[in-house]
Enzyme design. Structure first.
Site, PDB file in Angstrom:
ATOM      1  N   SER A  28       0.861  -1.174   0.000  1.00  0.00           N
ATOM      2  CA  SER A  28       0.000   0.000   0.000  1.00  0.00           C
ATOM      3  C   SER A  28       0.896   1.222   0.000  1.00  0.00           C
ATOM      4  CB  SER A  28      -0.863  -0.005   1.274  1.00  0.00           C
ATOM      5  OG  SER A  28      -1.493   1.240   1.488  1.00  0.00           O
TER       6      SER A  28
ATOM      7  N   TYR B   9      -2.536  -1.677  10.474  1.00  0.00           N
ATOM      8  CA  TYR B   9      -2.465  -1.759   9.009  1.00  0.00           C
ATOM      9  C   TYR B   9      -1.142  -1.199   8.498  1.00  0.00           C
ATOM     10  CZ  TYR B   9      -3.991  -1.149   4.126  1.00  0.00           C
ATOM     11  OH  TYR B   9      -4.106  -1.201   2.760  1.00  0.00           O
TER      12      TYR B   9
ATOM     13  N   LYS C 130       1.735  -3.319   6.570  1.00  0.00           N
ATOM     14  CA  LYS C 130       2.134  -2.983   5.201  1.00  0.00           C
ATOM     15  C   LYS C 130       3.619  -2.615   5.127  1.00  0.00           C
ATOM     16  CE  LYS C 130      -1.798  -3.644   3.094  1.00  0.00           C
ATOM     17  NZ  LYS C 130      -1.968  -4.848   2.243  1.00  0.00           N
TER      18      LYS C 130
END
Length: 203
Positions: A85, A98, A102
């Protein structure tokens, strides 16, 4: 298709075995399973943290290991792709599990590029901006609540504010990038992250 929980070792191994039994070899693995949780860290439960990191880090480890064991036996090697991402390079508030996961995928990818080179196995990470998938659409009301904004303001002022054209990245954008990386012919392109974000993040 074969359904599997990527955090379940036995299910992952069985799914990869079925793919190899069906097609004879494994050319490309894309670690794409993910989840999201929007909440400031002082409110974040350990359970919510683990759910996000289990799927994206533990799941990527299990699928990588299964794919690598097969690819290293093949004359043709293979291609490992990770769905990172912009948050593999950048941080946003209220997304600590998150963002952490990532960022971690970049480390796994780079390690696999080094371990895989001798076997003709390449590893790269695709780093999209916001793609309007159900995962992102679910975030809109969460972000609106946490920021005290309308949903329209969240899209304009949070999701797309740093893009060059105020556009979401599309599934087709990501698919074209995956196809390019999967078919690249040599180790000249390995251990890299390719950012697909309408200019949100530039390097």
């Amino acid at each position: 298709g074969v359904a599997a929980d990527v955090t379940d070792e036995a299910q992952v191994e069985a799914a990869f075995k079925q793919a190899v039994d069906t097609y004879g070899q494994l050319d490309v693995m894309i670690a794409n399973a993910g989840s999201q949780h929007v909440e400031p860290i002082h409110k974040l439960s350990y359970e919510a943290w683990k759910k996000v990191t289990n799927i994206q880090l533990d799941g990527s480890f299990l699928t990588t290991r299964a794919a690598f064991r097969q690819m290293m036996q093949q004359e043709s090697g293979g291609c490992l792709l990770y769905m990172g991402s912009v948050h593999s390079h950048e941080a946003s508030a209220m997304k600590s599990p998150y963002v952490t996961a990532k960022h971690g995928l970049l480390g796994l990818c780079r390690t696999m590029a080094k371990e895989g080179a001798a076997y003709g196995i390449r590893a790269n990470t695709i780093c999209p901006g916001y793609v309007k998938t159900p995962l992102v659409e679910k975030q809109i009301p969460d972000q609106a609540r946490e920021h005290g904004m309308s949903e329209e303001e969240v899209i304009e002022k949070v999701f797309l504010k740093d893009t060059v054209d105020k556009e979401f990245t599309t599934v087709a954008d990501v698919a074209e990038t995956a196809l390019y990386l999967a078919t690249f012919p040599s180790n000249a392109l390995t251990g890299q992250s390719l950012i697909v974000s309408h200019g949100w993040f530039m390097e």
